[in-house]
Design a protein around this motif. Structure first.
Motif, PDB file in Angstrom:
ATOM      1  N   GLN A 130      -2.424  -7.492  -4.827  1.00 20.39           N
ATOM      2  CA  GLN A 130      -2.695  -7.222  -3.426  1.00 20.39           C
ATOM      3  C   GLN A 130      -2.848  -5.723  -3.195  1.00 20.39           C
ATOM      4  O   GLN A 130      -2.064  -4.921  -3.701  1.00 20.39           O
ATOM      5  CB  GLN A 130      -1.552  -7.750  -2.550  1.00 20.39           C
ATOM      6  N   SER A 131      -3.861  -5.367  -2.403  1.00 18.29           N
ATOM      7  CA  SER A 131      -4.073  -3.965  -2.046  1.00 18.29           C
ATOM      8  C   SER A 131      -2.917  -3.501  -1.165  1.00 18.29           C
ATOM      9  O   SER A 131      -2.534  -4.180  -0.212  1.00 18.29           O
ATOM     10  CB  SER A 131      -5.396  -3.797  -1.305  1.00 18.29           C
ATOM     11  N   LYS A 132      -2.397  -2.324  -1.457  1.00 19.15           N
ATOM     12  CA  LYS A 132      -1.314  -1.781  -0.645  1.00 19.15           C
ATOM     13  C   LYS A 132      -1.830  -1.210   0.668  1.00 19.15           C
ATOM     14  O   LYS A 132      -1.051  -0.843   1.532  1.00 19.15           O
ATOM     15  CB  LYS A 132      -0.552  -0.708  -1.430  1.00 19.15           C
ATOM     16  N   TYR A 133      -3.171  -1.145   0.815  1.00 20.89           N
ATOM     17  CA  TYR A 133      -3.757  -0.599   2.041  1.00 20.89           C
ATOM     18  C   TYR A 133      -4.068  -1.685   3.076  1.00 20.89           C
ATOM     19  O   TYR A 133      -3.747  -1.545   4.252  1.00 20.89           O
ATOM     20  CB  TYR A 133      -5.031   0.180   1.707  1.00 20.89           C
ATOM     21  N   ASP A 134      -4.701  -2.795   2.633  1.00 20.88           N
ATOM     22  CA  ASP A 134      -5.081  -3.829   3.610  1.00 20.88           C
ATOM     23  C   ASP A 134      -4.554  -5.213   3.275  1.00 20.88           C
ATOM     24  O   ASP A 134      -4.818  -6.179   3.999  1.00 20.88           O
ATOM     25  CB  ASP A 134      -6.602  -3.883   3.759  1.00 20.88           C
ATOM     26  N   GLY A 135      -3.788  -5.337   2.180  1.00 22.76           N
ATOM     27  CA  GLY A 135      -3.181  -6.616   1.837  1.00 22.76           C
ATOM     28  C   GLY A 135      -4.111  -7.603   1.168  1.00 22.76           C
ATOM     29  O   GLY A 135      -3.700  -8.716   0.799  1.00 22.76           O
ATOM     30  N   ARG A 136      -5.364  -7.249   0.980  1.00 23.78           N
ATOM     31  CA  ARG A 136      -6.311  -8.158   0.346  1.00 23.78           C
ATOM     32  C   ARG A 136      -6.080  -8.227  -1.160  1.00 23.78           C
ATOM     33  O   ARG A 136      -5.629  -7.273  -1.775  1.00 23.78           O
ATOM     34  CB  ARG A 136      -7.749  -7.708   0.618  1.00 23.78           C
ATOM     35  N   SER A 278       4.677 -10.323 -17.753  1.00 17.92           N
ATOM     36  CA  SER A 278       5.014 -11.750 -17.692  1.00 17.92           C
ATOM     37  C   SER A 278       4.167 -12.467 -16.646  1.00 17.92           C
ATOM     38  O   SER A 278       4.165 -13.695 -16.575  1.00 17.92           O
ATOM     39  CB  SER A 278       6.505 -11.932 -17.360  1.00 17.92           C
ATOM     40  N   SER A 279       3.442 -11.705 -15.822  1.00 16.15           N
ATOM     41  CA  SER A 279       2.625 -12.295 -14.769  1.00 16.15           C
ATOM     42  C   SER A 279       1.374 -11.461 -14.580  1.00 16.15           C
ATOM     43  O   SER A 279       1.374 -10.251 -14.821  1.00 16.15           O
ATOM     44  CB  SER A 279       3.414 -12.354 -13.457  1.00 16.15           C
ATOM     45  N   LYS A 280       0.282 -12.098 -14.131  1.00 15.09           N
ATOM     46  CA  LYS A 280      -0.964 -11.391 -13.885  1.00 15.09           C
ATOM     47  C   LYS A 280      -1.128 -11.004 -12.419  1.00 15.09           C
ATOM     48  O   LYS A 280      -2.184 -10.540 -12.009  1.00 15.09           O
ATOM     49  CB  LYS A 280      -2.161 -12.240 -14.339  1.00 15.09           C
ATOM     50  N   ASP A 281      -0.085 -11.228 -11.614  1.00 15.54           N
ATOM     51  CA  ASP A 281      -0.172 -10.830 -10.212  1.00 15.54           C
ATOM     52  C   ASP A 281       0.843  -9.729  -9.889  1.00 15.54           C
ATOM     53  O   ASP A 281       1.340  -9.624  -8.782  1.00 15.54           O
ATOM     54  CB  ASP A 281       0.028 -12.032  -9.282  1.00 15.54           C
ATOM     55  N   THR A 282       1.137  -8.923 -10.905  1.00  9.68           N
ATOM     56  CA  THR A 282       2.085  -7.816 -10.746  1.00  9.68           C
ATOM     57  C   THR A 282       1.388  -6.498 -11.040  1.00  9.68           C
ATOM     58  O   THR A 282       0.612  -6.401 -11.996  1.00  9.68           O
ATOM     59  CB  THR A 282       3.277  -7.980 -11.712  1.00  9.68           C
ATOM     60  N   ARG A 283       1.648  -5.504 -10.216  1.00  9.16           N
ATOM     61  CA  ARG A 283       1.097  -4.167 -10.485  1.00  9.16           C
ATOM     62  C   ARG A 283       1.880  -3.552 -11.639  1.00  9.16           C
ATOM     63  O   ARG A 283       3.065  -3.271 -11.525  1.00  9.16           O
ATOM     64  CB  ARG A 283       1.196  -3.270  -9.252  1.00  9.16           C
ATOM     65  N   ARG A 284       1.222  -3.333 -12.742  1.00 10.95           N
ATOM     66  CA  ARG A 284       1.894  -2.844 -13.948  1.00 10.95           C
ATOM     67  C   ARG A 284       2.040  -1.324 -13.916  1.00 10.95           C
ATOM     68  O   ARG A 284       1.200  -0.631 -13.347  1.00 10.95           O
ATOM     69  CB  ARG A 284       1.126  -3.313 -15.186  1.00 10.95           C
ATOM     70  N   THR A 285       3.087  -0.817 -14.540  1.00 10.40           N
ATOM     71  CA  THR A 285       3.400   0.618 -14.444  1.00 10.40           C
ATOM     72  C   THR A 285       3.573   1.304 -15.801  1.00 10.40           C
ATOM     73  O   THR A 285       3.603   2.523 -15.863  1.00 10.40           O
ATOM     74  CB  THR A 285       4.703   0.825 -13.643  1.00 10.40           C
ATOM     75  N   ILE A 286       3.696   0.511 -16.859  1.00  8.85           N
ATOM     76  CA  ILE A 286       4.022   1.085 -18.166  1.00  8.85           C
ATOM     77  C   ILE A 286       2.849   0.936 -19.125  1.00  8.85           C
ATOM     78  O   ILE A 286       2.257  -0.132 -19.239  1.00  8.85           O
ATOM     79  CB  ILE A 286       5.271   0.405 -18.782  1.00  8.85           C
TER      80      ILE A 286
END
Length: 364
Positions: A130-136, A278-286
């Motif tokens: 999900q975009s952190k700007y408009d939620g899309r 573990s999921s494809k709907d997570t914003r990854r950081t590493i």
């Protein structure tokens, strides 16, 4: 005949001496309405930028010394150090470009492919977030993560075993440049009212900035000029959760403690990486690449801790630079003084082979 030959030799020597004196005589530039001597030879484009106040950043070190910085992609730092000590003014030009040498990678077939990778292509590919700007919802392409080549993972060992890399690094001269500035400096050579404590403080700052902070950054102005990614380049830190710090080591036990904490934190990053993927709907950081590179780097340091301690005991100064994801870099400096307060600075970038090269775009 002998007298005639002697006369010719004397004339030649006098001419050479005059030419040398002329070459060393500093030129003058008009600055703030004053005619000021400048030591060093910047090219006309860089000098014009400085004269037009077109610098990227200005450091105010104290009430007598400041430094204007002009960045030249991909990794050259043009430094104009302005001194106003008593009634005297002077400008010194430093060209800091060792980053080009330390970041050299021995060539291999897939190097252009590897250097074209970034965090999105290797870590976020195929994710829907999900975009952190408009939620899309946004689907990140490519659908399948791209993988770097095996050679890419072997950059440290390729450097260690490369005679060419050793030859290139042996030409690093930024520490010699800094020594020359010190030896011509109005501030450092003052014996009347500049305290030794202030001289030590400024020398530490200059070492941190020019010899450590500027040592490895490749920069792309299209990427960094409009965002906060430029801050680590000229300030040594970044706004947000990622911290860039440089520490002077007062005792080896403090370094050992910091190293152990880094090893512990690296385990945390490993667990975060597993959780993120573990999921494809997570914003990854590493980044897997940085995680592996920094893990190898810390293992190298731990396995050579005795040698590092011996270098600490033999050196004038030891610094370590702590960057995001436990990127740990070690620097030793030897500083020798002669009877006229002239110095020679020697630098040993201990784990330069493990540099997580900023030639690789899109990784933090």
């Amino acid at each position: 005949m002998k007298n005639y030959f002697f006369f010719i030799v004397v004339c030649v020597l006098l001419m050479c001496s005059c030419l040398k004196h002329k070459e060393l005589a500093p030129q003058k530039i008009l600055l703030f309405g004053d005619s000021i001597s400048i030591i060093g030879v910047p090219d006309s484009v860089i000098l014009s930028k400085f004269n037009n106040s077109d610098e990227d950043y200005t450091y105010i070190f104290n009430n007598m010394v400041s430094m204007s910085l002009i960045l030249e992609p991909p990794a050259i730092y043009h430094c104009f150090i302005l001194e106003h000590v008593g009634s005297d003014k002077q400008l010194y030009y430093l060209k800091i470009d060792d980053a080009m040498k330390y970041n050299w990678i021995p060539p291999y077939d897939s190097i252009n492919y590897d250097l074209g990778l970034d965090f999105i292509k290797t870590e976020m590919a195929g994710c829907t977030i999900q975009s952190k700007y408009d939620g899309r919802s946004m689907h990140i392409k490519p659908d399948t993560a791209m993988k770097w080549s095996s050679k890419y993972e072997q950059i440290p060992s390729l450097r260690m075993n490369s005679e060419k890399y050793n030859e290139i690094v042996s030409q690093c001269n930024d520490a010699i440049e800094l020594s020359d500035y010190y030896n011509h400096s109005l501030f450092f050579q003052n014996k009347e009212f500049v305290s030794e404590e202030d001289k030590t403080c400024l020398l530490d700052l200059l070492i941190r900035t020019t010899q450590i902070q500027f040592v490895d950054y490749f920069f792309d102005f299209e990427v960094v000029k409009n965002g906060i990614d430029i801050y680590p380049i000229y300030l040594g830190w970044k706004v947000g959760s990622l911290v860039y710090s440089t520490y002077k080591v007062p005792s080896f036990c403090t370094f050992d403690t910091s190293l152990k904490k880094c090893c512990e934190h690296l385990n945390f990053y490993e667990q975060t990486y597993i959780s993120d993927h573990s999921s494809k709907d997570t914003r990854r950081t590493i980044s897997r690449y940085l995680l592996d590179m920094n893990s190898s780097n810390l293992n190298y340091i731990v396995n050579n801790l005795k040698e590092i301690e011996n270098l600490y005991n033999k050196s004038s100064m030891m610094f370590f630079s702590h960057r995001p994801h436990e990127d740990f870099r070690i620097f030793f400096f030897n500083i020798t003084y002669d009877d006229n307060n002239k110095i020679t600075i020697e630098k040993n970038y201990y784990n330069k082979e493990y540099i997580t090269t900023t030639r690789i775009r899109g990784y933090l």
